[in-house]
Design an enzyme around this catalytic site. Structure first.
Site, mmCIF file in Angstrom:
data_model
loop_
_atom_site.group_PDB
_atom_site.id
_atom_site.type_symbol
_atom_site.label_atom_id
_atom_site.label_comp_id
_atom_site.label_asym_id
_atom_site.label_seq_id
_atom_site.Cartn_x
_atom_site.Cartn_y
_atom_site.Cartn_z
ATOM 1 N N HIS A 1 17.286 23.592 -43.126
ATOM 2 C CA HIS A 1 16.600 22.859 -42.049
ATOM 3 C C HIS A 1 17.254 23.052 -40.688
ATOM 4 O O HIS A 1 16.573 23.339 -39.695
ATOM 5 C CB HIS A 1 16.550 21.370 -42.414
ATOM 6 C CG HIS A 1 15.984 20.495 -41.347
ATOM 7 N ND1 HIS A 1 14.706 20.660 -40.852
ATOM 8 C CD2 HIS A 1 16.523 19.455 -40.646
ATOM 9 C CE1 HIS A 1 14.478 19.747 -39.904
ATOM 10 N NE2 HIS A 1 15.566 19.011 -39.757
ATOM 11 N N ASP B 1 22.713 11.931 -39.497
ATOM 12 C CA ASP B 1 21.775 12.529 -38.537
ATOM 13 C C ASP B 1 22.260 12.265 -37.119
ATOM 14 O O ASP B 1 23.237 11.539 -36.902
ATOM 15 C CB ASP B 1 20.366 11.947 -38.772
ATOM 16 C CG ASP B 1 19.277 12.866 -38.220
ATOM 17 O OD1 ASP B 1 19.590 13.909 -37.626
ATOM 18 O OD2 ASP B 1 18.087 12.521 -38.390
HETATM 19 C C1 HEM Z 1 18.898 18.264 -37.536
HETATM 20 C C2 HEM Z 1 17.006 15.494 -41.033
HETATM 21 C C3 HEM Z 1 12.555 16.285 -39.241
HETATM 22 C C4 HEM Z 1 14.436 19.200 -35.878
HETATM 23 C C5 HEM Z 1 18.763 17.440 -38.635
HETATM 24 C C6 HEM Z 1 19.854 16.942 -39.438
HETATM 25 C C7 HEM Z 1 19.325 16.160 -40.402
HETATM 26 C C8 HEM Z 1 17.887 16.167 -40.222
HETATM 27 C C9 HEM Z 1 20.081 15.397 -41.476
HETATM 28 C C10 HEM Z 1 21.340 17.267 -39.241
HETATM 29 C C11 HEM Z 1 21.987 16.359 -38.249
HETATM 30 C C12 HEM Z 1 22.126 16.944 -36.867
HETATM 31 O O1 HEM Z 1 22.364 18.151 -36.729
HETATM 32 O O2 HEM Z 1 21.995 16.169 -35.905
HETATM 33 C C13 HEM Z 1 15.628 15.487 -40.845
HETATM 34 C C14 HEM Z 1 14.696 14.804 -41.713
HETATM 35 C C15 HEM Z 1 13.451 15.014 -41.199
HETATM 36 C C16 HEM Z 1 13.596 15.848 -40.028
HETATM 37 C C17 HEM Z 1 15.079 14.009 -42.945
HETATM 38 C C18 HEM Z 1 12.111 14.526 -41.682
HETATM 39 C C19 HEM Z 1 11.946 13.425 -42.382
HETATM 40 C C20 HEM Z 1 12.673 17.178 -38.196
HETATM 41 C C21 HEM Z 1 11.565 17.730 -37.462
HETATM 42 C C22 HEM Z 1 12.095 18.572 -36.523
HETATM 43 C C23 HEM Z 1 13.538 18.519 -36.669
HETATM 44 C C24 HEM Z 1 10.084 17.410 -37.696
HETATM 45 C C25 HEM Z 1 11.378 19.433 -35.514
HETATM 46 C C26 HEM Z 1 10.247 20.059 -35.781
HETATM 47 C C27 HEM Z 1 15.790 19.145 -36.010
HETATM 48 C C28 HEM Z 1 16.712 19.795 -35.098
HETATM 49 C C29 HEM Z 1 17.997 19.533 -35.576
HETATM 50 C C30 HEM Z 1 17.836 18.721 -36.777
HETATM 51 C C31 HEM Z 1 16.368 20.592 -33.843
HETATM 52 C C32 HEM Z 1 19.319 19.996 -34.972
HETATM 53 C C33 HEM Z 1 19.691 21.368 -35.471
HETATM 54 C C34 HEM Z 1 20.975 21.858 -34.819
HETATM 55 O O3 HEM Z 1 21.141 21.621 -33.629
HETATM 56 O O4 HEM Z 1 21.790 22.460 -35.510
HETATM 57 N N1 HEM Z 1 17.579 16.969 -39.141
HETATM 58 N N2 HEM Z 1 14.929 16.118 -39.864
HETATM 59 N N3 HEM Z 1 13.842 17.677 -37.702
HETATM 60 N N4 HEM Z 1 16.498 18.512 -37.008
HETATM 61 FE FE1 HEM Z 1 15.706 17.375 -38.460
#
Ligand code: HEM
Length: 465
Positions: free
Chosen positions: A311, A171
């Site tokens: 996601h 992450d």
């Molecule tokens: C990216 C996990 C909750 C927004 C990511 C990544 C992972 C991850 C593994 C990819 C790593 C990265 O691109 O930095 C999770 C898990 C969550 C969670 C396990 C809940 C337990 C959320 C929530 C939001 C969110 C609630 C917003 C509503 C984002 C955004 C990115 C991201 C904006 C970057 C996407 C990009 O720039 O390509 N998340 N996330 N995440 N997540 Fe989550």
């Protein structure tokens, strides 16, 4: 052109770079005696708040870093009743829970269900002992002026899982680069946004009626997101994506990667569609350099490389929306809870809570976190057919389609207030395959609060006087 350089001495450190320590304590408090608390805020808290410039200079980093943020009821307890121009913040997160897709307050930590939390102190350090010392010292100084309402101790995972969240995915790879701060050093594929997308009162903040003292503050969205890790793992084992010359085990890994948009190593599936590529995942020059668009594929229909519902694609649609520069957040979350025990793994059932202490900063909650969660992640539509925040809506009104392409919700965080979730596009060779998730989601919201992390000068000149 870059905006004027930001005043990094005045901006709390967690906002633009994150405190990035192995241990963090979220200490939620109520203000019991404002006239006692205010001078102590000035004398005992303010001098210990870690600014952005302190974080940037290792020689200036304290053993334990400290940041602070206040809820709307907290500001009002301090006698500050002016509107900050953000209705989600003003109402508090509990009022918003249904709109976010939380199925009522049953799963909420009781202390979050209401508006009793006035603020949060964020302590970050290398060890829990350091944090305990800092908490003890501050509690002694603050005496009865505040009361602890709830706290959550969080810790980065260790060893091979360092930097990975509890489902096992790396992450913290993709955060936007900010004009006037680090946009000049943006990595390939990193979004470059106005400072005002994150900071109030800066260029590109189009919020109205912000008081002058709110400048360089940011709204902090806190969510305690419980993750059902053994259940998630069982789901992958039970539903491998078959074919493509993959073993059953590889098919399970592929399903996880297609749900997330990245492999566990961090490698984007848009660049590594069938097998993980750990070298790619670890390479900052390549691991964020993708848009989901490919010259030989139809962006509006093709899901062979990445599902529309993945996601990362839901929360940042990149080429699907021509890089939306408004719905962007700065993420600074950290895992909490223990590793999965052997018993839990054997039973495929969570018995001790673990998850993500989700922290996101933005200048407008409605365009940032809330838009991502409610309008994108919880929708069964693809980003191509989903609304963008109103500021730029006019620019695409001709291409906006009201046909419902039904690509499914975000399999990780999409939540429909307890209703059955349908996820689609997981099988690269059969985009119409539909998986219905009965029973629990793998991520369960335990609630949280909307806060405002003010500048240091706002604390000195407004909040502590
Ligand atoms: C990216 C996990 C909750 C927004 C990511 C990544 C992972 C991850 C593994 C990819 C790593 C990265 O691109 O930095 C999770 C898990 C969550 C969670 C396990 C809940 C337990 C959320 C929530 C939001 C969110 C609630 C917003 C509503 C984002 C955004 C990115 C991201 C904006 C970057 C996407 C990009 O720039 O390509 N998340 N996330 N995440 N997540 Fe989550």
């Amino acid at each position: 052109a870059n905006a004027a350089n930001l005043n990094l001495d005045d901006i709390q450190g967690d906002i633009l770079i994150g405190m990035k320590k192995n241990q963090e304590l979220f200490y939620f408090f109520s203000i019991e005696d404002p006239s006692d608390f205010k001078p102590k805020l000035a004398s005992d808290i303010l001098p210990n708040i870690t600014s952005t410039s302190q974080l940037l200079d290792v020689s200036k980093q304290p053993v334990t870093m400290l940041n602070i943020a206040f809820s709307a009821t907290g500001l009002s307890a301090l006698g500050v009743n002016e509107s900050l121009g953000d209705s989600a913040f003003a109402g508090g997160q509990f009022k918003d829970s249904r709109s976010l897709g939380d199925p009522g307050s049953d799963n909420w930590v009781p202390e979050f269900a209401g508006t009793d939390i006035h603020g949060v102190l964020l302590f970050a350090s290398d060890s829990q002992d350091n944090i305990n010392d800092a908490v003890f010292e501050l509690e002694s100084a603050l005496g009865g002026s505040i009361k602890k309402v709830y706290s959550l101790a969080a810790a980065a995972r260790t060893g091979s899982q360092a930097g990975h969240e509890h489902f096992g995915f790396l992450d913290g790879i993709s955060n936007p680069a900010v004009e006037g701060f680090n946009a000049d050093q943006a990595m390939p594929g990193q979004a470059r946004i106005s400072s005002g997308t994150i900071l109030l009162g800066e260029s590109g903040d189009f919020g109205r009626g912000r008081p002058a003292w709110a400048k360089d503050g940011s709204f902090l969205v806190f969510r305690q997101l419980k993750q059902l890790v053994p259940e998630f793992n069982k789901f992958l084992v039970d539903n491998p994506i078959v074919g493509n010359g993959l073993t059953r085990e590889e098919g399970s890994e592929l399903l996880g990667a297609r749900m997330m948009g990245r492999w566990k190593s961090g490698a984007p599936i848009d660049l590594a569609p069938l097998r993980d590529d750990p070298e790619l995942g670890a390479d900052p020059l390549r691991n964020n350099n993708f848009t989901y668009a490919h010259a030989d594929l139809d962006l509006s229909t093709d899901q062979s490389r990445c599902p529309f519902s993945a996601h990362t694609r839901k929360t940042r649609p990149r080429a699907d929306q021509g890089e939306n520069l408004v719905t962007q957040i700065m993420r600074a979350g950290i895992p909490y809870g223990p590793e999965v025990s052997d018993d839990e793994a054997a039973a495929n059932t969570t018995s001790t809570e673990r998850g993500l202490a989700f922290v996101a900063y933005q200048s407008n909650i409605g365009n940032g976190f809330r838009f991502m969660q409610q309008t994108w992640a919880n929708s069964i539509k693809s980003a191509l057919h989903l609304p963008r925040p109103c500021r730029i809506m006019y620019s695409l009104s001709t291409s906006l389609s009201f046909v419902n392409p039904g690509v499914g919700v975000d399999p990780i965080i999409g939540s429909l207030a307890g209703a059955e979730r349908v996820i689609k596009g997981m099988d690269p060779s059969n985009a119409n395959q539909t998986i219905t998730l009965t029973g629990n989601n793998f991520v369960i919201s335990r609630g949280g609060e909307y806060m405002f992390a003010p500048s240091l000068s706002a604390i000195a000149s407004k909040l502590s006087v």
